[in-house]
Design an enzyme around this catalytic site. Structure first.
Site, mmCIF file in Angstrom:
data_model
loop_
_atom_site.group_PDB
_atom_site.id
_atom_site.type_symbol
_atom_site.label_atom_id
_atom_site.label_comp_id
_atom_site.label_asym_id
_atom_site.label_seq_id
_atom_site.Cartn_x
_atom_site.Cartn_y
_atom_site.Cartn_z
ATOM 1 N N TRP A 276 9.097 6.728 0.811
ATOM 2 C CA TRP A 276 9.792 6.120 -0.324
ATOM 3 C C TRP A 276 11.217 5.780 0.068
ATOM 4 O O TRP A 276 11.796 6.440 0.930
ATOM 5 C CB TRP A 276 9.797 7.068 -1.535
ATOM 6 C CG TRP A 276 8.416 7.216 -2.111
ATOM 7 C CD1 TRP A 276 7.648 8.339 -2.119
ATOM 8 C CD2 TRP A 276 7.649 6.190 -2.751
ATOM 9 N NE1 TRP A 276 6.450 8.072 -2.721
ATOM 10 C CE2 TRP A 276 6.428 6.774 -3.120
ATOM 11 C CE3 TRP A 276 7.872 4.847 -3.043
ATOM 12 C CZ2 TRP A 276 5.415 6.051 -3.771
ATOM 13 C CZ3 TRP A 276 6.873 4.136 -3.687
ATOM 14 C CH2 TRP A 276 5.663 4.738 -4.045
ATOM 15 N N GLN B 296 -3.297 3.451 -3.033
ATOM 16 C CA GLN B 296 -2.396 2.856 -4.018
ATOM 17 C C GLN B 296 -2.029 1.457 -3.516
ATOM 18 O O GLN B 296 -1.603 1.295 -2.357
ATOM 19 C CB GLN B 296 -1.143 3.720 -4.169
ATOM 20 C CG GLN B 296 -1.412 5.068 -4.808
ATOM 21 C CD GLN B 296 -1.536 4.943 -6.322
ATOM 22 O OE1 GLN B 296 -0.553 4.906 -7.023
ATOM 23 N NE2 GLN B 296 -2.772 4.894 -6.820
ATOM 24 N N ARG C 14 0.593 14.596 -12.424
ATOM 25 C CA ARG C 14 -0.262 13.552 -11.827
ATOM 26 C C ARG C 14 -0.997 13.994 -10.567
ATOM 27 O O ARG C 14 -0.813 15.065 -10.056
ATOM 28 C CB ARG C 14 0.594 12.329 -11.502
ATOM 29 C CG ARG C 14 1.792 12.601 -10.621
ATOM 30 C CD ARG C 14 2.547 11.302 -10.347
ATOM 31 N NE ARG C 14 3.764 11.545 -9.604
ATOM 32 C CZ ARG C 14 4.943 11.797 -10.163
ATOM 33 N NH1 ARG C 14 5.081 11.832 -11.466
ATOM 34 N NH2 ARG C 14 6.004 12.019 -9.397
ATOM 35 N N ASP C 15 -1.807 13.038 -10.061
ATOM 36 C CA ASP C 15 -2.482 13.115 -8.762
ATOM 37 C C ASP C 15 -3.596 14.160 -8.724
ATOM 38 O O ASP C 15 -3.562 15.112 -7.914
ATOM 39 C CB ASP C 15 -1.469 13.368 -7.624
ATOM 40 C CG ASP C 15 -0.285 12.405 -7.657
ATOM 41 O OD1 ASP C 15 -0.455 11.306 -8.206
ATOM 42 O OD2 ASP C 15 0.793 12.749 -7.149
ATOM 43 N N SER D 146 -2.260 7.954 -8.223
ATOM 44 C CA SER D 146 -3.086 8.601 -7.199
ATOM 45 C C SER D 146 -4.093 9.589 -7.756
ATOM 46 O O SER D 146 -3.912 10.136 -8.845
ATOM 47 C CB SER D 146 -2.193 9.332 -6.202
ATOM 48 O OG SER D 146 -1.580 8.390 -5.377
ATOM 49 N N ASP E 167 0.000 5.719 -1.155
ATOM 50 C CA ASP E 167 -0.857 6.881 -0.896
ATOM 51 C C ASP E 167 -2.347 6.581 -0.642
ATOM 52 O O ASP E 167 -2.940 5.781 -1.372
ATOM 53 C CB ASP E 167 -0.878 7.820 -2.109
ATOM 54 C CG ASP E 167 0.470 8.103 -2.694
ATOM 55 O OD1 ASP E 167 1.460 7.641 -2.151
ATOM 56 O OD2 ASP E 167 0.501 8.795 -3.719
ATOM 57 N N MET F 133 0.859 -1.198 0.000
ATOM 58 C CA MET F 133 0.000 0.000 0.000
ATOM 59 C C MET F 133 0.888 1.238 0.000
ATOM 60 O O MET F 133 1.895 1.271 0.698
ATOM 61 C CB MET F 133 -0.859 0.007 1.267
ATOM 62 C CG MET F 133 -1.453 1.373 1.629
ATOM 63 S SD MET F 133 -2.076 1.451 3.334
ATOM 64 C CE MET F 133 -3.746 0.887 3.139
ATOM 65 N N TRP G 270 6.300 -2.147 -4.388
ATOM 66 C CA TRP G 270 5.540 -1.297 -5.299
ATOM 67 C C TRP G 270 5.532 -1.958 -6.675
ATOM 68 O O TRP G 270 6.521 -2.560 -7.087
ATOM 69 C CB TRP G 270 6.200 0.087 -5.341
ATOM 70 C CG TRP G 270 5.420 1.096 -6.098
ATOM 71 C CD1 TRP G 270 4.408 1.859 -5.617
ATOM 72 C CD2 TRP G 270 5.580 1.461 -7.471
ATOM 73 N NE1 TRP G 270 3.929 2.673 -6.608
ATOM 74 C CE2 TRP G 270 4.639 2.452 -7.758
ATOM 75 C CE3 TRP G 270 6.433 1.039 -8.495
ATOM 76 C CZ2 TRP G 270 4.506 3.041 -9.014
ATOM 77 C CZ3 TRP G 270 6.317 1.619 -9.751
ATOM 78 C CH2 TRP G 270 5.357 2.608 -9.995
#
Ligand code: FRU
Length: 498
Positions: free
Chosen positions: A307, A75, A179-180, A119, A59, A57, A83
């Site tokens: 990360w 995520q 993104r996101d 995300s 975000d 898992m 990941w």
């Protein structure tokens, strides 16, 4: 992606085929999780935080209140504890105490999201729940990120929009890191912020829409001053009191702490003017924060990991968790405060409370409770003016090992430290938050779970969040007075429900 050369009947059957292939991928992903369940070991499983049932898992995504439930997507890589191609995991709760895991909501099934459904956020429109996410691909080393939508009428099953991708490329102010999407409504229009960056400066790009489908680029909403990161991820903008707050998660800075900006938003020109910048949490394991859509209170969750760090639970076939839900408010000085939700009081079980003040003498240490557990809430108020010690230290001393977590406060500087260096597994370290100005009292509210600690100082003026992986299951909190005495004004401690 639209296939315009098909006639409408052929288009419909193609869409159905696509929905079916998405559904089959979701079933496969859910089956992978079911299969992994018996292999997930309890060693560091959390007791009252949301974490994946198995595997990876990161975000929190699509946080939204819809039909009586707080929905939390995240995520998720359902095929390993590392990941990988991102799916959207899904859980919901009515009270933030009891969580219900639901089928995986999104899987990478289309050309435009083949390498991952990255995300994004959720909004409710009428009866429908819409998810906005980034379709991610890497083709010959080139990053291609586009913005997409998926819709549900039951909050569980999602159909990707036929017109995806809705935003097909980044504007000249941005870069391939694009993104996101976070979407919200303001005065009858829809707005979306996206994280990006240009020429080494992270930025937030603003889009506008009347129908959630056609998006018009407005411009750069905010950007880094050159020291605040090269790419800004997971932007979130919202009103709070009479101000606006922007949250971003930065890449390209050493500690990658989530930053918040308090300022004013001018919708006429699409610009946010920041006045104050702060750190949302000073710990190592707090990233990709997002606030809920559709709630009166401004509630937030963050990924409680980071990360590029060692996550020891991967060997037990799971990795990642979310923080406790926190409410954001602005204080009188215009700074952001984050407080655990009052709902969490329902977790409290057996308690020890000492309402009157007591003193810990110089060179003494005092156990604060006999609640030996690794699952505690502790509320402690110190009278700093009547304490002569220059430092206050609270130690969570693990009973079957020599491991310790230390929380230290320096009265002269107002600095608060979380020291996890005496726990040797995971990411041991020393983390500092500055409480300004040093006041007359220090209030600490601490939530300890099996593999996490969250410290809220002075009603959320500063928070420090970290994952910890002690070998021992139980701990005793102790106060140490080194070069003087310490006056404790009040103390409350609870075992929390498991
Ligand atoms: C933030 C992030 C996002 C991205 C997602 C991928 O942690 O890098 O920018 O969408 O994770 O999993």
């Amino acid at each position: 992606m639209k296939m315009t050369y098909k006639n409408s009947n052929q288009q419909t059957s193609l869409d159905t085929e696509r929905d079916t292939s998405h559904r089959l991928l979701l079933q496969k992903a859910d089956a992978s999780i079911r299969q992994a369940l018996p292999t997930v070991s309890d060693t560091h499983r959390l007791h009252y935080h949301l974490m994946p049932q198995a595997h990876w898992m990161n975000d929190p995504n699509g946080l939204v209140y819809y039909r009586g439930y707080y929905h939390v997507f995240y995520q998720h890589h359902p095929y390993s504890s590392d990941w990988g191609p991102m799916h959207w995991g899904h859980a919901r709760t009515k009270d933030f105490i009891t969580w219900e895991h639901l089928p995986i909501a999104l899987a990478p099934s289309e050309d435009y999201d083949a390498d991952g459904c990255f995300s994004g956020s959720a909004v409710v429109e009428g009866d429908l729940l819409h998810l906005f996410y980034t379709g991610h691909r890497v083709i010959d080393g080139e990053l291609i990120q586009v913005q997409c939508k998926a819709t549900s009428s039951d909050g569980i099953h999602f159909i990707k929009d036929r017109r995806n991708p809705l935003i097909t490329s980044f504007p000249s102010d941005g870069s391939p890191d694009f993104r996101d999407p976070k979407v919200w409504r303001h005065h009858g229009s829809w707005y979306m912020v996206l994280g990006s960056g240009r020429d080494g400066r992270g930025n937030v790009l603003l889009y506008k829409s009347q129908d959630l489908t056609q998006w018009e680029y407005v411009g750069v909403l905010a950007h880094s001053d050159g020291t605040q990161g090269t790419i800004w991820e997971c932007p979130d903008l919202f009103p709070l009191g009479d101000r606006h707050v922007l949250l971003i998660s930065p890449m390209g800075v050493k500690d990658r702490r989530v930053m918040y900006f308090v300022g004013d938003m001018d919708y006429d020109v699409g610009k946010f003017t920041p006045e104050y910048v702060g750190t949302l949490d000073y710990g190592p394991d707090f990233y990709a924060v997002q606030t809920f859509s559709g709630t009166e209170r401004r509630l937030m969750l963050a990924w409680m990991d980071a990360w590029e760090c060692d996550i020891p639970s991967k060997k037990d076939n799971w990795a990642g968790a979310l923080t406790l839900p926190r409410e954001l408010v602005l204080d009188e000085s215009g700074k952001l405060r984050a407080q655990p939700l009052p709902e969490l009081q329902k977790l409290r079980q057996r308690s020890i409370s000492v309402a009157r003040s007591f003193v810990v003498e110089k060179d003494q240490s005092m156990p604060l409770t006999d609640l030996q557990d690794a699952c505690l809430e502790l509320n402690l108020v110190l009278a700093l003016n009547s304490s002569t010690a220059s430092h206050f230290t609270l130690c969570f001393c693990y009973t079957e090992s020599s491991e310790q977590i230390l929380i230290r406060y320096n009265k002269a500087t107002g600095e608060l430290y979380l020291d996890t260096s005496k726990i040797h597994v995971g990411q041991p370290g020393l983390y500092k938050a500055a409480l300004h100005p040093p006041g007359e009292r220090l209030e600490l509210r601490i939530f300890l779970d099996r593999s996490s600690i969250e410290v809220f100082a002075n009603q959320g003026e500063a928070t420090i969040t970290a994952r910890i992986y002690p070998r021992s299951q139980t701990t005793i909190p102790r106060v140490f007075a080194l070069d003087g005495q310490i006056k404790v004004k009040s103390l409350e401690c609870w075992n929390l429900a498991k």
